[in-house]
Design an enzyme around this catalytic site. Sequence first.
Site, short mmCIF file in Angstrom:
data_model
loop_
_atom_site.label_atom_id
_atom_site.label_comp_id
_atom_site.label_asym_id
_atom_site.label_seq_id
_atom_site.Cartn_x
_atom_site.Cartn_y
_atom_site.Cartn_z
N CYS A 78 -6.10 -12.61 -3.95
CA CYS A 78 -5.91 -14.06 -3.94
C CYS A 78 -6.99 -14.80 -3.14
CB CYS A 78 -4.53 -14.42 -3.38
SG CYS A 78 -4.37 -14.14 -1.61
N CYS A 80 -0.15 -13.08 -0.78
CA CYS A 80 0.27 -12.64 -2.11
C CYS A 80 0.95 -11.27 -2.09
CB CYS A 80 -0.92 -12.62 -3.07
SG CYS A 80 -2.08 -11.29 -2.76
N ASP A 125 -18.56 0.07 -0.41
CA ASP A 125 -18.24 -0.09 1.01
C ASP A 125 -18.60 1.19 1.72
OD1 ASP A 125 -16.78 -1.75 3.12
OD2 ASP A 125 -15.76 0.18 3.26
N CYS A 175 -8.70 -11.11 1.09
CA CYS A 175 -7.83 -10.46 0.12
C CYS A 175 -8.54 -10.44 -1.23
CB CYS A 175 -6.51 -11.20 0.00
SG CYS A 175 -5.48 -10.59 -1.35
N GLU A 180 -23.17 -4.24 1.58
CA GLU A 180 -23.17 -5.15 2.71
C GLU A 180 -24.38 -4.83 3.59
OE1 GLU A 180 -19.31 -6.80 5.14
OE2 GLU A 180 -19.31 -4.86 4.21
N CYS A 207 -1.76 -8.25 2.43
CA CYS A 207 -1.97 -9.69 2.37
C CYS A 207 -0.64 -10.41 2.61
CB CYS A 207 -2.55 -10.10 1.02
SG CYS A 207 -2.84 -11.86 0.91
N ASP A 225 -10.77 -0.06 2.57
CA ASP A 225 -12.15 0.06 2.09
C ASP A 225 -12.28 -0.33 0.62
OD1 ASP A 225 -12.79 0.95 4.63
OD2 ASP A 225 -12.52 3.06 4.10
ZN LIG Z 1 -3.69 -12.00 -1.17
#
Ligand SMILES: [Zn+2]
Length: 453
Positions: free
Chosen positions: A364, A383, A213, A361, A308, A380, A390
Amino acid sequence: MTLLAYQFALDPTPAQERGLRSHAGAARVAFNWGLARVKAVMDQRVAEATYGITGEDLTPSISWSLYSLRKDWNAVKDTVAPWWAECSKEAFNTGLDALARALKNWADSRKGKRKGRPVAFPRFKSKHKARPSIRFTTGAIRCQTRHAILPRIGRVKLHEDATGLVADVESGRSRVLSATARYERGRWFVSFTVDTEVSRPAPSDPGAVVGVDLGIKTLAVLSDGTEIPNPRHLSTALGKVRRLSRTASRRQGPYDPGTRRRQAPSNRWRRAAAALGKAQGRVADVRKDSIHKLTTDIARTYGTVVIEDLHVAGMVKNRRLARHVADASFAQIRRQLEYKTEWRGGRLIVVDRWFPSSKTCSACGAVKAKLALSERTYVCTQCGLALDRDVNAARNLAALGETMVAGSGPETLTGRGADQKTGLARQVAVKRQPGTATAGQTGTVPSQDRTAA
Ligand SMILES: [Zn+2]
């Protein structure tokens, strides 16, 4: 065969500097002569057409190839540049070659044969604005430990040590093809284009996938949690750029904001602008050294690298300086990872910029609708994961890379559609094809690299 460019700062004597300048000036003269000639014929044909002259009665068009331009130049050089013998013929060739390329780019762009933004018709090179440059392709071109040998110019002192390149050349593994001397930010540089057989060992962990990243606060964050900070002197150098650009903007520059007209810049502005250019160069150097180190370390270690794709052309318009510098680096990091992974038989996956790497996330897979830039920790709600923003993004990139590596062979990774099993829309893998490297795009050994492109 791999083409590499090695750049070194030069310390020419005053006489050598005069020689370099006059050669670069000769290149400019040849460029401008050729452009004037091409323009004259084009204008003539347009004028004739308005009188109804057509077909064979028109003034014949002239070829824009380097070969023809050179032939025409040799026929007139005694009149146009009676002093031509003082300079190496490479000087005129540099100018005519640049013109032939510029005309071809313009023509291709107009016919839609060229990607990217439209290319304008070449303009005359001004003595004050054009960047002096001269390329030597024949004659005595050599690189020694502390000197560059250039035809006509002689033995020019290097500001840096070239032991690595000299050793490769002496062992027969590398061959110097050409040398380009160019004046940039108040200093002369030489760039040797080298054909090399030097092979690099495969990544130490060929099965490993790493997500990278790229950021502003840090240079990069890897999916294993490693944080690569920005170079130490970057913020100092950026501060200097800010201060000098304010100084320059207070002085009388080439553009008058009051009348919105061009004006003659003051000598005080020229001095400030030169100092600013130098400080900007310092930022570029500081950044570039650390980028080379980063990309080399990554390519050396991991078999698969996932980054990316950032829309660089659009982002560079952002006016914040730190952002601007970071954006300029993204393009460099990507370019370097492309060739460095290929050298070592690794693989680079470039993920489409619409892939929500920051908002997803990594534990999850839940995707947030919104994530403010100020939220440095990803929390998140599904979860309960709380992770550095990052690192979370880098982990998502790595996970996507794992899926692509597991789900398909390397060959099918090179196009859209490789993502069908992942359920994550629109990612594109880009793999550099062998043999597409050109001298201008290839890299350098980090310690020897000095300038930004
Ligand atoms: Zn999550």
